[in-house]
Design a protein around this motif. Structure first.
Motif, PDB file in Angstrom:
ATOM      1  N   SER A  48       1.454  -0.919  -0.542  1.00  0.00           N
ATOM      2  CA  SER A  48      -0.206  -0.241  -0.028  1.00  0.00           C
ATOM      3  C   SER A  48       0.968   0.740   0.221  1.00  0.00           C
ATOM      4  O   SER A  48       0.387   2.355  -0.860  1.00  0.00           O
ATOM      5  CB  SER A  48      -0.805   0.115   1.344  1.00  0.00           C
ATOM      6  OG  SER A  48      -1.998  -0.762   1.240  1.00  0.00           O
ATOM      7  N   LEU A  49       1.862   1.223   0.315  1.00  0.00           N
ATOM      8  CA  LEU A  49       2.846   2.274   0.693  1.00  0.00           C
ATOM      9  C   LEU A  49       3.279   2.571  -0.725  1.00  0.00           C
ATOM     10  O   LEU A  49       3.979   3.964  -0.803  1.00  0.00           O
ATOM     11  CB  LEU A  49       4.402   1.775   1.725  1.00  0.00           C
ATOM     12  CG  LEU A  49       3.615   2.035   3.265  1.00  0.00           C
ATOM     13  CD1 LEU A  49       4.900   1.592   4.059  1.00  0.00           C
ATOM     14  CD2 LEU A  49       2.622   3.015   4.290  1.00  0.00           C
ATOM     15  N   ASN A  50       3.276   2.448  -1.643  1.00  0.00           N
ATOM     16  CA  ASN A  50       3.913   2.634  -2.845  1.00  0.00           C
ATOM     17  C   ASN A  50       3.066   2.494  -3.712  1.00  0.00           C
ATOM     18  O   ASN A  50       2.644   2.305  -5.321  1.00  0.00           O
ATOM     19  CB  ASN A  50       5.506   1.912  -2.988  1.00  0.00           C
ATOM     20  CG  ASN A  50       5.063   0.072  -3.508  1.00  0.00           C
ATOM     21  OD1 ASN A  50       4.191  -0.184  -2.767  1.00  0.00           O
ATOM     22  ND2 ASN A  50       6.550  -0.641  -4.103  1.00  0.00           N
ATOM     23  N   GLN A  51       1.799   1.512  -3.267  1.00  0.00           N
ATOM     24  CA  GLN A  51      -0.101   2.274  -4.359  1.00  0.00           C
ATOM     25  C   GLN A  51       0.769   0.221  -6.038  1.00  0.00           C
ATOM     26  O   GLN A  51       0.115   0.793  -6.469  1.00  0.00           O
ATOM     27  CB  GLN A  51      -0.002   2.934  -5.082  1.00  0.00           C
ATOM     28  CG  GLN A  51      -0.853   4.484  -3.534  1.00  0.00           C
ATOM     29  CD  GLN A  51      -1.917   3.729  -2.874  1.00  0.00           C
ATOM     30  OE1 GLN A  51      -2.340   3.821  -3.700  1.00  0.00           O
ATOM     31  NE2 GLN A  51      -1.240   2.965  -1.468  1.00  0.00           N
ATOM     32  N   LEU A  52       1.605  -0.544  -4.704  1.00  0.00           N
ATOM     33  CA  LEU A  52       1.273  -1.494  -5.966  1.00  0.00           C
ATOM     34  C   LEU A  52      -0.225  -2.506  -6.026  1.00  0.00           C
ATOM     35  O   LEU A  52      -0.255  -3.519  -6.982  1.00  0.00           O
ATOM     36  CB  LEU A  52       2.453  -2.303  -5.407  1.00  0.00           C
ATOM     37  CG  LEU A  52       3.691  -2.030  -5.694  1.00  0.00           C
ATOM     38  CD1 LEU A  52       4.894  -3.009  -5.056  1.00  0.00           C
ATOM     39  CD2 LEU A  52       3.923  -1.547  -6.897  1.00  0.00           C
ATOM     40  N   ILE A  53      -0.905  -1.663  -4.737  1.00  0.00           N
ATOM     41  CA  ILE A  53      -2.137  -2.347  -5.004  1.00  0.00           C
ATOM     42  C   ILE A  53      -2.975  -0.628  -4.604  1.00  0.00           C
ATOM     43  O   ILE A  53      -2.695  -0.259  -3.678  1.00  0.00           O
ATOM     44  CB  ILE A  53      -2.352  -3.823  -3.434  1.00  0.00           C
ATOM     45  CG1 ILE A  53      -2.061  -2.932  -1.894  1.00  0.00           C
ATOM     46  CG2 ILE A  53      -1.936  -5.370  -3.511  1.00  0.00           C
ATOM     47  CD1 ILE A  53      -2.242  -3.680  -1.194  1.00  0.00           C
ATOM     48  N   LYS A  54      -4.315  -0.735  -4.648  1.00  0.00           N
ATOM     49  CA  LYS A  54      -5.365   0.463  -3.970  1.00  0.00           C
ATOM     50  C   LYS A  54      -6.031   0.085  -2.635  1.00  0.00           C
ATOM     51  O   LYS A  54      -6.337  -0.968  -2.842  1.00  0.00           O
ATOM     52  CB  LYS A  54      -6.192   0.529  -5.267  1.00  0.00           C
ATOM     53  CG  LYS A  54      -5.080   1.479  -6.641  1.00  0.00           C
ATOM     54  CD  LYS A  54      -4.962   2.685  -6.183  1.00  0.00           C
ATOM     55  CE  LYS A  54      -4.257   3.456  -7.673  1.00  0.00           C
ATOM     56  NZ  LYS A  54      -3.807   4.093  -7.315  1.00  0.00           N
ATOM     57  N   ASP A  55      -5.894   1.144  -1.928  1.00  0.00           N
ATOM     58  CA  ASP A  55      -6.040   0.288  -0.650  1.00  0.00           C
ATOM     59  C   ASP A  55      -8.007   1.301  -0.540  1.00  0.00           C
ATOM     60  O   ASP A  55      -7.807   1.846  -1.531  1.00  0.00           O
ATOM     61  CB  ASP A  55      -5.311   0.894   0.586  1.00  0.00           C
ATOM     62  CG  ASP A  55      -4.877   1.609   0.069  1.00  0.00           C
ATOM     63  OD1 ASP A  55      -5.084   2.857   0.163  1.00  0.00           O
ATOM     64  OD2 ASP A  55      -3.309   2.045   0.379  1.00  0.00           O
ATOM     65  N   ASP A  56      -8.460   1.220   0.568  1.00  0.00           N
ATOM     66  CA  ASP A  56      -9.966   1.583   0.740  1.00  0.00           C
ATOM     67  C   ASP A  56     -10.253   2.885   1.369  1.00  0.00           C
ATOM     68  O   ASP A  56     -10.357   3.494   0.696  1.00  0.00           O
ATOM     69  CB  ASP A  56     -10.488   0.481   0.976  1.00  0.00           C
ATOM     70  CG  ASP A  56     -10.285  -1.248   0.520  1.00  0.00           C
ATOM     71  OD1 ASP A  56     -10.444  -1.502  -0.298  1.00  0.00           O
ATOM     72  OD2 ASP A  56     -10.756  -1.864   1.708  1.00  0.00           O
ATOM     73  N   ASP A  57      -8.954   3.261   2.019  1.00  0.00           N
ATOM     74  CA  ASP A  57      -9.398   3.887   2.619  1.00  0.00           C
ATOM     75  C   ASP A  57      -8.550   4.118   3.682  1.00  0.00           C
ATOM     76  O   ASP A  57      -7.488   3.580   4.006  1.00  0.00           O
ATOM     77  CB  ASP A  57     -10.664   3.964   3.737  1.00  0.00           C
ATOM     78  CG  ASP A  57     -11.636   5.432   3.814  1.00  0.00           C
ATOM     79  OD1 ASP A  57     -11.052   6.780   2.938  1.00  0.00           O
ATOM     80  OD2 ASP A  57     -12.109   5.671   4.273  1.00  0.00           O
ATOM     81  N   GLY A  58      -7.666   5.742   4.400  1.00  0.00           N
ATOM     82  CA  GLY A  58      -7.253   6.036   5.149  1.00  0.00           C
ATOM     83  C   GLY A  58      -6.232   7.346   4.092  1.00  0.00           C
ATOM     84  O   GLY A  58      -6.908   7.660   2.877  1.00  0.00           O
ATOM     85  N   GLN A  59      -5.360   7.591   5.259  1.00  0.00           N
ATOM     86  CA  GLN A  59      -3.740   8.945   4.208  1.00  0.00           C
ATOM     87  C   GLN A  59      -2.426   8.091   4.016  1.00  0.00           C
ATOM     88  O   GLN A  59      -2.529   7.138   5.076  1.00  0.00           O
ATOM     89  CB  GLN A  59      -4.262   9.756   4.689  1.00  0.00           C
ATOM     90  CG  GLN A  59      -4.939  10.912   4.445  1.00  0.00           C
ATOM     91  CD  GLN A  59      -5.671  12.410   5.252  1.00  0.00           C
ATOM     92  OE1 GLN A  59      -5.197  12.243   6.249  1.00  0.00           O
ATOM     93  NE2 GLN A  59      -5.246  13.480   4.351  1.00  0.00           N
ATOM     94  N   ILE A  60      -1.835   7.996   3.543  1.00  0.00           N
ATOM     95  CA  ILE A  60      -0.672   7.298   3.593  1.00  0.00           C
ATOM     96  C   ILE A  60       0.092   9.219   3.219  1.00  0.00           C
ATOM     97  O   ILE A  60       0.456   9.568   1.942  1.00  0.00           O
ATOM     98  CB  ILE A  60      -0.248   6.538   2.189  1.00  0.00           C
ATOM     99  CG1 ILE A  60      -0.748   5.449   2.365  1.00  0.00           C
ATOM    100  CG2 ILE A  60       1.608   6.207   2.262  1.00  0.00           C
ATOM    101  CD1 ILE A  60      -0.644   4.083   1.422  1.00  0.00           C
TER     102      ILE A  60
END
Length: 251
Positions: free
Chosen positions: A47-59
Motif C-alpha cells: 500500500s505504501l507505494n500503491q502497488l495495491i489500491k487500499d480502500d481508505d485512509g491517508q499515506i
C-alpha cells in the motif's frame, strides 16, 4: 516524515485485511513490521507505494498524500520509494552494475530506458554504491553468478541509486543463511543512518527486529497491536501477537 492514517484494505467483502492502521515514521528510522503470516504486513508495504489500491485512509510522505496522486504524480512518488525484495527481483543475465542502474529507470524516458542510456555520472554513482555495499569487484559479473546475500546487496544498491526517502524491504533476509542475513541487516541499518532514510522491513525474525530496528510495528489480523521503540517489545506483546510463547526469539 511518513504518516499513515486509518489505512483500510479488504480483499473480500466483510474480510478486512487492514483495519484503521496508523503510524508515523521519522527520517533516519529503521522500522521492523512483525506479526504472524497473513497478518497484513505485506499489504501495508504494498500500500505504501500503491502497488495495491487500499480502500481508505491517508499515506502522507512529507505531507503529500500518495493515495490521491494521479498517474504522473505517482510515478514521481515512486522515485522516492525504493524496494528490496525477498526474491531479489534482479535480471539474472545482466551484470551487477546494469541491475543497479535499473534503479534510475523511473527518471528515464521509455526510449532511454529500453536502450540503457545512462549518463557517465549515473555509472560512476552506481560504482560508488557497489563499493559501499562491498561489491565493487563484482560489477561486471552476471547476477546469476552471485550468492543470495550478494544479490540482496545489489538490490539495496539499486534502491539507493533512486535517491529515495523511503526504502521498503519485503522479507529481505528470509532466503538467506544466518551470516548473510546479519550482514544485510547491518547494511540496512548503517545506510538508514548514513542517508537519513526511512527504512521499513517486514520480518519474521523477531531477534533481528529487536537487534537492528529503532521502531517496531506489530500487526495481528490486520490490526495494529504495537508501535513503539524496539526496546519496549515485551514477552506479553509477543504472546498477544502470536498467540503463543515465542520468547526464545528474543534471545
Amino acid at each position: 516524515m511518513l504518516e499513515v492514517k486509518n489505512l483500510q484494505k479488504s480483499y473480500e467483502k466483510d474480510k478486512p485485511a487492514l483495519t484503521d492502521i496508523s503510524f508515523d515514521i521519522k527520517p533516519g528510522t529503521f522500522v521492523a513490521i512483525i506479526g504472524p503470516s497473513g497478518a497484513g504486513k505485506t499489504t501495508i508495504l504494498r500500500s505504501l507505494n500503491q502497488l495495491i489500491k487500499d480502500d481508505d485512509g491517508q499515506i502522507l510522505l512529507d505531507g503529500k498524500d500518495i493515495r490521491t496522486a494521479n498517474k504522473e504524480q505517482l510515478r514521481k512518488f515512486r522515485r522516492q520509494i525504493g524496494m528490496v525484495f525477498q526474491n531479489y527481483n534482479l535480471v539474472e543475465r545482466l551484470t551487477v552494475i546494469e541491475n543497479v542502474l535499473h534503479g534510475r529507470l523511473g527518471y528515464k524516458s521509455t526510449l532511454a530506458g529500453v536502450f540503457g542510456r545512462y549518463t557517465q555520472e549515473e555509472k560512476e554513482e552506481a560504482m560508488s554504491l557497489l563499493k559501499k555495499v562491498g561489491l565493487e569487484k563484482f560489477a561486471l559479473k552476471r547476477c546469476s553468478e552471485l550468492s543470495g546475500g550478494q544479490k540482496q546487496r545489489v538490490g539495496i544498491a539499486r534502491s539507493l541509486i533512486q535517491h529515495p526517502k523511503v526504502i521498503l524491504c519485503d522479507e529481505p533476509i528470509a532466503s538467506l543463511d544466518p551470516a548473510s542475513a546479519q550482514n544485510v541487516m547491518e547494511l540496512l541499518k548503517r545506510l538508514t543512518d548514513e542517508y537519513n532514510l526511512i527504512c521499513i522491513a517486514n520480518l519474521h525474525q523477531i531477534n533481528m527486529a529487536k537487534k537492528y530496528a529503532d521502531q517496531i510495528i506489530g500487526i495481528r489480523k490486520g490490526h495494529l497491536v504495537f508501535d513503539e521503540d524496539a526496546d519496549l517489545l515485551s514477552e506479553d506483546i509477543l504472546r498477544t501477537l502470536y498467540d503463543q510463547d515465542i520468547t526464545k526469539e528474543l534471545e
